[in-house]
Design an enzyme around this catalytic site. Structure first.
Site, PDB file in Angstrom:
ATOM      1  N   HIS A  90      35.517  37.011  41.373  1.00 21.05           N
ATOM      2  CA  HIS A  90      34.916  38.232  41.928  1.00 21.05           C
ATOM      3  C   HIS A  90      35.219  38.269  43.434  1.00 21.05           C
ATOM      4  CE1 HIS A  90      32.542  41.719  42.128  1.00 21.05           C
ATOM      5  NE2 HIS A  90      31.344  41.256  41.808  1.00 21.05           N
ATOM      6  N   ASP A 147      23.626  32.935  40.623  1.00 20.42           N
ATOM      7  CA  ASP A 147      24.138  34.069  39.838  1.00 20.42           C
ATOM      8  C   ASP A 147      23.429  34.003  38.484  1.00 20.42           C
ATOM      9  OD1 ASP A 147      25.713  36.162  38.859  1.00 20.42           O
ATOM     10  OD2 ASP A 147      27.489  34.923  38.527  1.00 20.42           O
ATOM     11  N   GLN A 206      33.206  40.615  45.944  1.00 20.65           N
ATOM     12  CA  GLN A 206      31.849  40.151  46.191  1.00 20.65           C
ATOM     13  C   GLN A 206      31.847  39.040  47.235  1.00 20.65           C
ATOM     14  OE1 GLN A 206      28.723  41.145  44.736  1.00 20.65           O
ATOM     15  NE2 GLN A 206      28.056  39.921  46.479  1.00 20.65           N
ATOM     16  N   CYS A 245      24.511  37.785  44.223  1.00 21.48           N
ATOM     17  CA  CYS A 245      25.416  38.939  44.107  1.00 21.48           C
ATOM     18  C   CYS A 245      24.737  40.134  43.449  1.00 21.48           C
ATOM     19  CB  CYS A 245      26.667  38.540  43.332  1.00 21.48           C
ATOM     20  SG  CYS A 245      26.353  37.950  41.653  1.00 21.48           S
ATOM     21  N   ARG A 278      29.103  44.911  50.634  1.00 21.61           N
ATOM     22  CA  ARG A 278      30.156  45.255  49.669  1.00 21.61           C
ATOM     23  C   ARG A 278      30.913  46.491  50.170  1.00 21.61           C
ATOM     24  NH1 ARG A 278      29.790  43.766  44.359  1.00 21.61           N
ATOM     25  NH2 ARG A 278      31.925  44.535  44.339  1.00 21.61           N
ATOM     26  N   ARG A 286      37.726  46.566  36.946  1.00 18.84           N
ATOM     27  CA  ARG A 286      36.742  45.563  36.514  1.00 18.84           C
ATOM     28  C   ARG A 286      36.949  45.369  35.026  1.00 18.84           C
ATOM     29  NH1 ARG A 286      30.349  44.979  37.670  1.00 18.84           N
ATOM     30  NH2 ARG A 286      31.309  44.076  39.538  1.00 18.84           N
TER      31      ARG A 286
HETATM   32  N1  NVA Z   1      28.574  36.596  36.880  1.00 16.75           N
HETATM   33  C1  NVA Z   1      28.120  37.955  36.806  1.00 16.75           C
HETATM   34  C2  NVA Z   1      28.356  38.667  38.100  1.00 16.75           C
HETATM   35  C3  NVA Z   1      27.874  40.087  38.123  1.00 16.75           C
HETATM   36  C4  NVA Z   1      28.187  40.786  39.402  1.00 16.75           C
HETATM   37  C5  NVA Z   1      28.818  38.658  35.646  1.00 16.75           C
HETATM   38  O1  NVA Z   1      30.030  38.471  35.478  1.00 16.75           O
HETATM   39  O2  NVA Z   1      28.146  39.375  34.913  1.00 16.75           O
HETATM   40  N1   CP Z   2      27.494  42.309  42.360  1.00 14.30           N
HETATM   41  C1   CP Z   2      28.112  43.256  41.630  1.00 14.30           C
HETATM   42  O1   CP Z   2      29.332  43.232  41.422  1.00 14.30           O
HETATM   43  O2   CP Z   2      27.286  44.241  41.199  1.00 14.30           O
HETATM   44  P1   CP Z   2      27.604  45.343  40.088  1.00 14.30           P
HETATM   45  O3   CP Z   2      27.810  44.606  38.798  1.00 14.30           O
HETATM   46  O4   CP Z   2      26.398  46.218  40.078  1.00 14.30           O
HETATM   47  O5   CP Z   2      28.848  46.077  40.476  1.00 14.30           O
END
Ligand code: NVA
Ligand code: CP
Length: 304
Positions: A129, A219, A132, A259, A287, A102
């Site tokens: 993502h 989101d 997800q 998400c 997930r 990540r």
């Molecule tokens: N768009 C959000 C998704 C988190 C799972 C982010 O990148 O923070």
């Molecule tokens: N939706 C998601 O990826 O959650 P986290 O940021 O908690 O991993």
């Protein structure tokens, strides 16, 4: 399938195959059937951003599959002090059987994969993502029976979630509509690709996007890479909220997906969130199952 870097790399058939395996693994787990398909295998999990779901679901998934997961904090790796991604990739490939990462840029994930001799899984970048959205598609299919012909709507920022939903939705035969504020569009080349399907709408009107939708997604207004823009985005995104008024434009049995993490009172009202909490936490649970399917496909394809 060698890596999971973005959904655009997969065919619709490959996506459906992952969902089918995810359903099987979920069934096996719920019925107490052991499925130690990754016995003796180790997944390294590099996190350069925060996470609750991704970390816990990957770690638990590896354990349930008989393997082991290592949490590697980006700031504690030598990579955080400037060791090149190429060298990290080649070193980790000598110890591990797979890497989940990540991070911020999609380019870093692609570079990691290019230099790794083991599978690399994208656990979120600023661009997409994929894990997800595999869970999202699994959840929609569970609730609606199939994906083909449904209308998926996304309201909010044209960022990682919007990009992956566009690709996942179109590839599995859904119609996709996306409403973003002007200037917060999804990736330009994805917009062109999606338009060619004849099943895609991009608009700046949330009500237009939500019309007759079978599932509405949203989101956060400010993603993890946009922490400095929270206040500015609160103003710009004010009209892009999933609330009762918006859902009145959708189908009566419309699902709502998020998400997570969610900001009640911003991108979704508390009332809508709670009314759809079962679906949203099914999505969070999935997930685990969807990622286990990805892990088996990539790390033990003989069982997939
Ligand atoms: N768009 C959000 C998704 C988190 C799972 C982010 O990148 O923070
Ligand atoms: N939706 C998601 O990826 O959650 P986290 O940021 O908690 O991993």
């Amino acid at each position: 399938m060698k890596h999971l870097l973005k959904l655009a790399d997969l065919s619709g058939r490959e996506i459906i195959d992952i969902l089918n395996l995810a359903d099987q693994l979920k069934y096996e787990q719920k019925n107490g059937m052991e499925h130690r398909y990754l016995r003796g295998k180790t997944l390294g999990m590099i996190f350069q951003k925060a996470s609750t779901r991704t970390r816990v679901s990957f770690e638990t998934g590896m354990y349930q599959l008989g393997g082991h997961a290592l949490f590697l904090s980006g700031s504690e790796l030598q990579m955080g002090r400037g060791e090149p991604v190429q060298d990290t990739a080649r070193t980790l490939s000598r110890y591990l059987d797979g890497i989940m990462i990540r991070t911020f840029s999609q380019g870093a994930v692609e570079e990691l994969a290019a230099y790794s001799s083991i599978p690399v899984i994208n656990g979120l970048t600023d661009y997409c993502h994929p894990c997800q959205v595999l869970a999202d598609l699994m959840t929609i299919r569970e609730h609606k029976g199939s994906l083909h012909g449904l209308k998926l709507c996304f309201i909010g920022d044209g960022h990682n979630m919007a990009n992956s939903l566009i690709v996942g939705g179109i590839k599995t035969g859904m119609a996709v509509s996306v409403a973003t504020p002007a200037g917060y569009d999804p990736d330009a080349s994805l917009l062109t690709w999606a338009a060619e399907s004849g099943r895609f709408l991009h608009t700046h009107s949330p009500l237009e996007a939500a019309a007759d939708a079978d599932v509405v997604f949203t989101d956060v207004w400010a993603s993890m890479d946009q922490d400095g823009e929270v206040e500015k985005r609160r103003e710009i995104f004010a009209g892009f909220q999933v609330n009762d008024q918006l859902l009145a434009a959708a189908k009566g049995e419309c699902m709502v997906q998020h998400c997570l993490p969610a900001h009640r009172g911003e991108e979704i009202t508390a009332a809508v969130f709670e009314a759809h909490a079962e679906e949203i936490f099914d999505e969070a649970e999935n997930r685990l199952h969807a990622q286990k399917a990805v892990l088996v496909k990539l790390m033990a394809p003989e069982f997939a």
